[in-house]
Structures are given as C-alpha cells and as structure tokens.
Design a protein around this motif. Sequence first.
Motif, PDB file in Angstrom:
ATOM      1  N   TRP A 479       0.991  -1.103  -0.029  1.00 30.17           N
ATOM      2  CA  TRP A 479      -0.190   0.090  -0.193  1.00 30.17           C
ATOM      3  C   TRP A 479       0.844   1.236   0.085  1.00 30.17           C
ATOM      4  N   PRO A 480       1.796   1.418   1.090  1.00 32.76           N
ATOM      5  CA  PRO A 480       2.515   2.734   0.818  1.00 32.76           C
ATOM      6  C   PRO A 480       3.559   2.958  -0.356  1.00 32.76           C
ATOM      7  N   MET A 481       3.848   1.600  -1.105  1.00 34.48           N
ATOM      8  CA  MET A 481       4.632   1.898  -2.094  1.00 34.48           C
ATOM      9  C   MET A 481       3.789   2.834  -3.449  1.00 34.48           C
ATOM     10  N   HIS A 482       2.582   2.893  -3.152  1.00 35.12           N
ATOM     11  CA  HIS A 482       1.647   3.696  -4.307  1.00 35.12           C
ATOM     12  C   HIS A 482       2.360   5.043  -3.978  1.00 35.12           C
ATOM     13  N   TYR A 483       2.410   5.757  -2.583  1.00 32.42           N
ATOM     14  CA  TYR A 483       2.824   7.077  -2.667  1.00 32.42           C
ATOM     15  C   TYR A 483       4.210   7.014  -3.108  1.00 32.42           C
ATOM     16  N   GLU A 484       5.239   6.324  -2.804  1.00 32.03           N
ATOM     17  CA  GLU A 484       6.492   6.419  -3.446  1.00 32.03           C
ATOM     18  C   GLU A 484       6.521   6.710  -4.877  1.00 32.03           C
ATOM     19  N   GLY A 485       5.564   5.858  -5.401  1.00 30.40           N
ATOM     20  CA  GLY A 485       5.450   5.902  -6.788  1.00 30.40           C
ATOM     21  C   GLY A 485       4.932   7.226  -7.473  1.00 30.40           C
ATOM     22  N   VAL A 486       3.925   7.764  -6.802  1.00 30.83           N
ATOM     23  CA  VAL A 486       3.187   8.885  -7.102  1.00 30.83           C
ATOM     24  C   VAL A 486       4.230  10.122  -6.982  1.00 30.83           C
ATOM     25  N   ALA A 487       5.071   9.861  -5.733  1.00 34.62           N
ATOM     26  CA  ALA A 487       6.249  10.693  -5.751  1.00 34.62           C
ATOM     27  C   ALA A 487       7.529  10.791  -6.682  1.00 34.62           C
ATOM     28  N   GLY A 488       7.048   9.507  -7.690  1.00 33.56           N
ATOM     29  CA  GLY A 488       8.266   9.744  -8.721  1.00 33.56           C
ATOM     30  C   GLY A 488       9.421   8.774  -8.664  1.00 33.56           C
ATOM     31  N   MET A 489       9.405   7.911  -7.424  1.00 33.37           N
ATOM     32  CA  MET A 489      10.532   7.137  -6.922  1.00 33.37           C
ATOM     33  C   MET A 489      10.429   6.092  -8.218  1.00 33.37           C
ATOM     34  N   ALA A 498      21.398   9.230  -2.774  1.00 35.65           N
ATOM     35  CA  ALA A 498      21.918  10.351  -3.391  1.00 35.65           C
ATOM     36  C   ALA A 498      20.691  11.114  -4.141  1.00 35.65           C
ATOM     37  N   TRP A 499      19.601  10.759  -3.994  1.00 37.44           N
ATOM     38  CA  TRP A 499      18.485  11.361  -4.613  1.00 37.44           C
ATOM     39  C   TRP A 499      17.548  12.214  -3.874  1.00 37.44           C
ATOM     40  N   GLN A 500      17.639  13.529  -4.079  1.00 38.62           N
ATOM     41  CA  GLN A 500      16.930  14.344  -3.006  1.00 38.62           C
ATOM     42  C   GLN A 500      15.519  14.162  -2.905  1.00 38.62           C
ATOM     43  N   SER A 501      15.017  13.846  -4.310  1.00 40.92           N
ATOM     44  CA  SER A 501      13.629  13.509  -4.367  1.00 40.92           C
ATOM     45  C   SER A 501      13.008  12.402  -3.853  1.00 40.92           C
ATOM     46  N   PHE A 502      13.794  11.647  -3.649  1.00 39.93           N
ATOM     47  CA  PHE A 502      13.416  10.290  -3.002  1.00 39.93           C
ATOM     48  C   PHE A 502      13.865   9.713  -1.935  1.00 39.93           C
ATOM     49  N   ASN A 503      14.801  10.416  -1.101  1.00 41.99           N
ATOM     50  CA  ASN A 503      15.624   9.698  -0.108  1.00 41.99           C
ATOM     51  C   ASN A 503      14.559  10.025   1.354  1.00 41.99           C
ATOM     52  N   SER A 504      13.601  10.770   1.114  1.00 40.94           N
ATOM     53  CA  SER A 504      12.899  11.106   2.321  1.00 40.94           C
ATOM     54  C   SER A 504      12.087   9.826   2.562  1.00 40.94           C
ATOM     55  N   PHE A 505      11.950   8.912   1.762  1.00 40.75           N
ATOM     56  CA  PHE A 505      11.135   7.566   1.943  1.00 40.75           C
ATOM     57  C   PHE A 505      12.053   6.606   2.824  1.00 40.75           C
ATOM     58  N   GLN A 506      13.316   6.921   3.228  1.00 44.50           N
ATOM     59  CA  GLN A 506      14.299   5.878   3.676  1.00 44.50           C
ATOM     60  C   GLN A 506      13.530   5.329   4.893  1.00 44.50           C
ATOM     61  N   GLY A 507      12.764   5.858   5.882  1.00 43.72           N
ATOM     62  CA  GLY A 507      12.255   5.297   6.918  1.00 43.72           C
ATOM     63  C   GLY A 507      10.927   4.178   6.446  1.00 43.72           C
ATOM     64  N   LEU A 508      10.281   4.725   5.499  1.00 41.93           N
ATOM     65  CA  LEU A 508       9.307   3.794   4.993  1.00 41.93           C
ATOM     66  C   LEU A 508      10.051   2.462   4.188  1.00 41.93           C
TER      67      LEU A 508
ATOM     68  N   MET B  67       1.847  12.140   3.155  1.00 41.30           N
ATOM     69  CA  MET B  67       1.563  13.017   2.434  1.00 41.30           C
ATOM     70  C   MET B  67       2.903  14.292   2.542  1.00 41.30           C
ATOM     71  N   LYS B  68       3.279  14.135   3.473  1.00 45.41           N
ATOM     72  CA  LYS B  68       4.512  15.212   3.450  1.00 45.41           C
ATOM     73  C   LYS B  68       5.642  15.130   3.009  1.00 45.41           C
ATOM     74  N   HIS B  69       5.791  13.688   2.319  1.00 43.21           N
ATOM     75  CA  HIS B  69       6.942  13.307   1.462  1.00 43.21           C
ATOM     76  C   HIS B  69       6.618  13.600   0.092  1.00 43.21           C
ATOM     77  N   MET B  70       5.424  13.850  -0.260  1.00 42.61           N
ATOM     78  CA  MET B  70       5.077  13.710  -1.638  1.00 42.61           C
ATOM     79  C   MET B  70       5.773  14.929  -2.351  1.00 42.61           C
ATOM     80  N   ILE B  71       6.231  14.762  -3.793  1.00 43.53           N
ATOM     81  CA  ILE B  71       6.585  15.942  -4.535  1.00 43.53           C
ATOM     82  C   ILE B  71       5.536  16.971  -4.636  1.00 43.53           C
ATOM     83  N   PRO B  72       5.980  18.412  -4.844  1.00 43.41           N
ATOM     84  CA  PRO B  72       5.106  19.361  -4.839  1.00 43.41           C
ATOM     85  C   PRO B  72       4.344  19.315  -6.105  1.00 43.41           C
ATOM     86  N   GLU B  73       3.360  20.184  -6.240  1.00 43.40           N
ATOM     87  CA  GLU B  73       2.439  20.080  -7.600  1.00 43.40           C
ATOM     88  C   GLU B  73       3.529  20.334  -8.817  1.00 43.40           C
TER      89      GLU B  73
END
Lengths: 601, 343
Positions: A479-489, A498-508, B67-73
Amino acid sequence: MNNEAMLHDATHASHHDHGHEHHEQHFITKYIFSQDHKMIAKQFLITGIIWAVIGALMSVFFRLQLGFPDKTFPIMEKFLGEWAKGGKLNPEFYYALVTMHGTILVFFVLTAGLSGTFSNLLIPLQVGARDMASPFMNMLSYWFFFTASVFMFISLFIETGPASGGWTTYPPLSALKEASMGSGLGMDLWLTSMALFVVSSLLGGLNYIATVLNMRTTGMTMTRMPLTIWAFFFTAVLGVLSFPVLLSGFVLLIFDRNFGTSFYLSEIFIGGRALPNVGGSAILYQHLFWFLGHPEVYIIMLPGMGMASEILSNNSRKPIFGYLAMVISLIGITVLAFLVWAHHMFVTGMSPFLGSIFVLLTLLIAVPSAVKVFNWLTTIWKGNLRFTVGMLFALGFVSLFISGGLTGIFLGNSALDIHLHDTYFVVAHFHIVMGVSAFFGMFAGIYHWFPKMFGRFMNNTLGYIHFFITIIGAYLIFWPMHYEGVAGMPRRYYDFSAWQSFNSFQGLNAFISVVTIIVFFAQILFVVNFFVSIFRGKKVTTQNPWSSPTLEWTTPIHPGHGNWDGPIPTVYRWAYDYKDNGEGGDFIAQNVPLKEGEEAH
Amino acid sequence: MSVFILITLVVIVFGIIYQIAKASEYAAVLNGEEKVKQQTNKLMASLLVAFFLLGMYGIVKCHTALMKHMIPESASVEGVGFDSMFTTTLIVTGIVFVITQTLLFWFVYKYQSRPGSKAAFISHNNKLELIWTTIPAIVMAGLVVIGLKNWITITSPAPKDAQIVEVVGKQFNWLIRYPGKDGVLGKRDFRKISDENNVLGLDWNDKDNKDDIISQNGELHIVVNKPVKLIIGSRDVIHDVGLPHFRMKMDAVPGIATTIWFTPRYTTAEMKVKTNNPDFVYEISCDQMCGKGHYSMRGTVIVETQAEHDAWLAKQQSYWDVNNAPATPAADTAAVASTTMNN
C-alpha cells in the motif's frame, strides 16, 4: 486417440490396477516419470514451492539492501559469497536478484506452479476423465519444465552471475555482453531455460485444451463445467497463442547475441567502440515480449479467478452468481488480453495515436473485471459462509484483486502513466494484483484441494495464522509503495540516498523491509505445514469433505491412476446445485439424476 | 557453521509451532468438533471485520503520514493536467474501493454461518448484470476522454518557439547538447563517437555542429515559462529521461530519436522558496533499467529566467572549441574500423 478409445483404454488400465493381479507400480513410473495427471500436478506444485522459496528469499536479500542501504548483513555473505562481500550486496548482483525474483515468480511459480498444478489436478477430475488427452505429453511438459528449472538454477552459480537485465530482459542491455555482467553466460542460460519453459507451457496448454474439449464425461456439457475448468481452459488458450510469439522474440535475441544480426540493435557505441549493427529496433523486442507479457498476466490471474469462484461458492453454500456472466467475462478478458500489450510501452516514443487506441482497449478490460468482482460479492451475499482456510484466501483474493485492479485504471491511462511508469506505483500495482492476489488464489486452491491430493488435511490453525500474517503483511508492504510511486520514485534502484527527491522515504523503505521478512517467515510456516501435513496431517475420512457437488469428490479418497474405480460418473446437472436435496443436505452432486419434475439449471 | 545452527534453530521453532497447532486440533476433537467449528467460524468472521476496520484506519494513517513526503505540484504547465486527472481518477477509484471492500467484509460478517442458518438459492439476475456492466463502461469512457484529452496535449507537436535541447543517455550519465547560436543541432553519427574528444559523435563536416555546446555534468539549463523540446537519444542501451517534478518521462532508445516538450512554471530559485528547502533541485532520473549503475544515473534541471539563462549560455564554450585539436583524424579511424567490422 478418440474419446471412446481413450476411455476404453483408461478403463482397461484402471481395471488392471485394481484387479486381482495387483501389479505394483515401479517407484520410477509412479513418482518420477509418472503419466498420472495427479502425480504430475504434485510434481509441478512441489517444484513450484521450491522455486517460490528461492524467489522469496531473493526478495528478502534485496529488501535488506533497500531498507538498510548503509548497514551490512554478514549472514548474506554466507548465502551469496562473493556477491555480498562483507555483508553488502554488490549492485550488479542486486540487479541479478531482482531479475531472477521476477522471472522465477512470474514464470516458474505463478505460471508453471499454478496452472501446471491445478489444471493438471482438476481438469480430468472435474470434467470426468481418466487422465489427460495425452498423458505422455503431460509428462513431457513437466520434464521440460524441470530441465528449464535446472538451467535457471545453474545460472545462479556461474561466475558472471545470472541474467540481470530485469525479468523483461530488454535488449540492447540483455543483448550485449559489454552492457552488463549478467548479459554474458547468465543470459544464455536464461534464454535456454525460457525456451524450454515455453515448450513445456505449450505441451501442457495443448493438452489442457484437448482434454476440456474432448474428454468430458457423458452429460458434462460446456455450460455444466465448473468455473475452474473454464478458467483453466482460457488460461491454456492464452498461453498457446502467446508463448510462441515470446519464443520468436527470444530466437531473434539469440541471433542478435550470437550470430551478428541486427533485429534489435542499432547505432550503439559501447565498451569503447561503435558496433556495426544498424537498422534494428530495440522496441521490436518489447512488442514481441509484451504480446506474451500481457496475456501472461492473465495466465497468472485466471486460474486464481476460477478457483476463487469455486471456493467462494462452495463455502457460501450458494451457487456462483451469474455463471454465464462469469463465463462471458472470462471470454472478454481473454480476447482483450491480446489487444492491450502496448500499454507497457506508452513512454517508448511509440505513435501517440496508437497509444490512444491502447488506452481505450486497456480501460475496456476493467469492465469484465468489474463484472467478476460484483458477481463474487453477490455470491457471498445471502450465503451461509463457512470460513475454512481456503475460503479466507478466496476472500482475500477478492479484496486484493479489487485493490490491485483499481490502480490499473491509473496506469492504463497513458496521460497518467507518463508520470507513474516504472515507478513504485507500478511495483505496488502488479504485486498486489498479479503477485499477492494470484498467490491467494493459489493458496486457496492448495488448502481446498489438499485433501484430494494427499488424502489428508492441512493444519487449520497454522493456515489461519498464515492467512492473517500474509494479508496484513501484503497490504503493509505494497500500500505505501503507491505513495512512493506517485512521488516519482523509480523502480529497480539499488540505493536512493543520493536522490533528493526520493530519499525522504528511507524510513518507509526500512519498515517495508521488516514486514517483508516477517511475511517471508509466515510463508515458511506454510511450507512446513504443507510438507508435514502430507505425512502427518489429519486423515480425510469422508469422500466429500467440503460437501461439494463437483465430480472430483466422487472419486475414492485415494484415487488411483484412472481416478474412478468403476465407470466414470454421468453428469445430470450444473456444478453449482447448492439447493435442498430433500434429505437435509444443502447441495446435490453433479452425478445425481434429476428428480421427477425437476428442471436442469 | 553458524548457518547450520541458524537453520536448525529455525527448524526447531517451526516444529514447535506445528506441534502447538496440531495440539489445538486434537483439543478441538475432544471439545466436540461441531462446537469448535462454530466457534472458529465466528472468530474468523470477527477477525476479518477487525482486519477491515483496522485496514481502513491504517489507510487514513498512512495517508497523513506520507503526504508530507510527496513531491510538490506539477512544475510544468502540461503536468497540471496530470495532477487534476490523478485526483479525479483517485476519487472515482476511491469510491469504488470503499464500496466494494465494505460490501465484501459486511457480507462476511452478516452472512457468516450460524447454527440453523441457510443460504438462499439465487443463481443469477440479468438486470443486475446489465447494470453493473454498463456503469463501469460509462465511467471508464469518462476516464478515457479525460485521459486522451491530456494525452493529445502532451504528445502534440512542440510550439515553434520552443527551446531545443538534446539529452543523450549513456551508461551511466546524461550528456546534454545545446544548439548554440544558430539554434540548430548538427548531425551526429555513432561511428564518430570517441570518449576523449567526441562524446556524441558530432559530424564536424556539418558546420551546424561547430557552435553546439555539450554539457557532461548532467545539468539541463532551461528557461522558465518557455516551452522546451527535448530530443532524446541513447548511445548504448535503453535509458529513460524521468522528470518527476514536471510529470514527464520518455525512453532514450539507441537508434531512434524520441521527443517530449513541456513548459516549466517555476525557476529552481522559486522552488527553493516554495518547498522551504534551500537545497532544492529538480532531478532527472533514469527510469529504464540500464545496468549496474542505473540507480546512480542522475541529472539535474536548472530552471532559470531568460536573463540568467543568457548569461549562463554566454559563458559556455562550444564543444568544438573545447576540443581545440582537430577531431577529424579520430573520426576517420572510427569509420575505418567500422568498415572493417562490416567486412
């Protein structure tokens, strides 16, 4: 051989077996080169289980890397040696693991292990046949699969490692030795193994089709067949029509790799030199691959659908709702399955117009899928639900099929796919819908038909524990992987740090990895339950433990080769007559003649 | 050795669990199997409902936590359509999800077998089938219409005034070429590629190449509010230009040029403010598995104002000038080599 001759022959054989002469079958013909469909089913199942454990263990290894990229796990070195020196997975081998995990689970477990097991076990038993149309071909089918397995297994131990270009093995990556280590000998073994696998699938599939069409017992019209058989039938049709295309794709790849052709190669500079190949198209391979690849998804799903239908109906003590609609939707899915392959290729630069056609056809496939879900829901509506372990897995199948199916609506729409393509959203989608959901169908089938296979029950308590850990774990992982995907991971990344856009998901990622390990051990619990129950499980004492109207439960508890001791039963009614039999029972078996004045369904 | 100990331990643990489970089955026999069956049935129905309720709670929790980890619009004009379409699809599928899962688990609880309960004999209802075939078909048609509308926008030809940049993938980094003053990208030929002095195989006989600028650090400089058209290629295997912030993605295929175009809405500087992150940077990810370094194939996009862009461009040297030495002999050798190979 025509049907009557076959029946005569098989009856003869059966008399032989159970006659007064008592010819003991030799160990080799009984357990190894067996031509008995039930034994072949068990061979497929046990080989499938072994592969599933290997494939799942691989996922544990690469989840350790994904969850804890900065830690080392010395235990991995014990298993993987040089590939995990100091307990840290080598990137090259990470990709090999991902590739093997996909190949093994998709082909060896959820194709061979699933339809190989249940088509073999159930088709003759449920249509009322002594065996398959060609028992010999059936045996060959298993042994081709076994040989394919041997090649794939060997590839795990070679110096350059197994194929590592992803389970789809797109060229040029998979075609050029310079492009990756796994594209050397590992890829040759992969292609050999897969070619043998295709042969196995075709031998099996043709046999299933022939058996369903020609070997039905008297009275077993097509519309009296259980939905399991319909599902296995269409699975086989899909396989027979699409696997040859995959093979042709592989043959061209073999030529490009070894004989200097340029089917897929064009204008490549690699390893410090320009290759002579021009004029090929790397996208051609993707068309050939996905022409199987997409029907393959339904090859994996349909058996689960069929078995879930059967098990839901049986444990609701109620006919499957909308039998005909269920059959028609299966036909719809089968036809559409061939017309949607390019939705895997929206971002390859293919013609946007062609893309739109595939969007339309892809979303169309949601309609028969929705019809199936609604019919399952209405099947349990007003039922008398009995929660056997098989039933729980069938219910889990429906829940997961809904969850995974709905995310397909996102991915099938090219304008959404352009962002979600090759991200964790895709990983989440297909793992839920064709990974876990198909596995739930398979587990439901195993728990439900285990008594028929081995004359014993699996342990219920362990079964319940297995179910709850697995369904909770599956949702927690995917389920949580969907969120990672929407964030473009992106998927297939070894390390995100090394990826600023994706490394905030490390805990997940760490959380997902921990759950994966727990779920892995729950599956080991299942494997233990399975093997111990074969020898120690509670014995089946009644011929029809689930009170099911279908024919497999009219055979003896331990059916011999030939299935029925006497003549094959004649069928008088459909497979879902869950109504008062006038004697306090809540179902009427298919082989019970109609009462006076009673109308066949 | 420790592996064997570990395996033995695992085997023992599973053995114990199995024995306990087995004992519980024997206990069931002692207590009267029918009664235990009924109790189990009730327990399972309750557990399934508990799973459903906890699951729904979990979904809400998961949503708020992530949601707080999501990329911006969307940072591109064309990606705005993606965002709204995603929301629409999410609402539609969300409604279906909640309804069907609720029905599933509600039926599980409501119709669990109880002493004396019986199933109804209902086999089909054509009217219902017709309804639930038609409704999904109509909903899907709606989603297809929205989808195709956006798809056509994205895939339509780029505006004529679009900035043109070439992005070429190789194992494992991105090479970016700007057309220079003439605004035209010169011809290139893979046979002329040399890692020393001609990374893209520019054909020096084509004068359009003389002013082309190649940046090898993976930085793509583009101008805010000005459409940019990327011409995408690959030197070796298939790569994919993934631009998550712009909601764009396109494969880089050797031998075939692909394109995408979009219009950035915010400069990198604006995004730093918007995201409250002074280190914010747009990233280019490789989204098609390309080998062992796939995960490290990172590029960046610098969106700047026209003035900043012009200033940056003025500082760049053309690739020809960078490789002052004449590159022709090297190209010739490559051509000869390839001819030899063809023979």
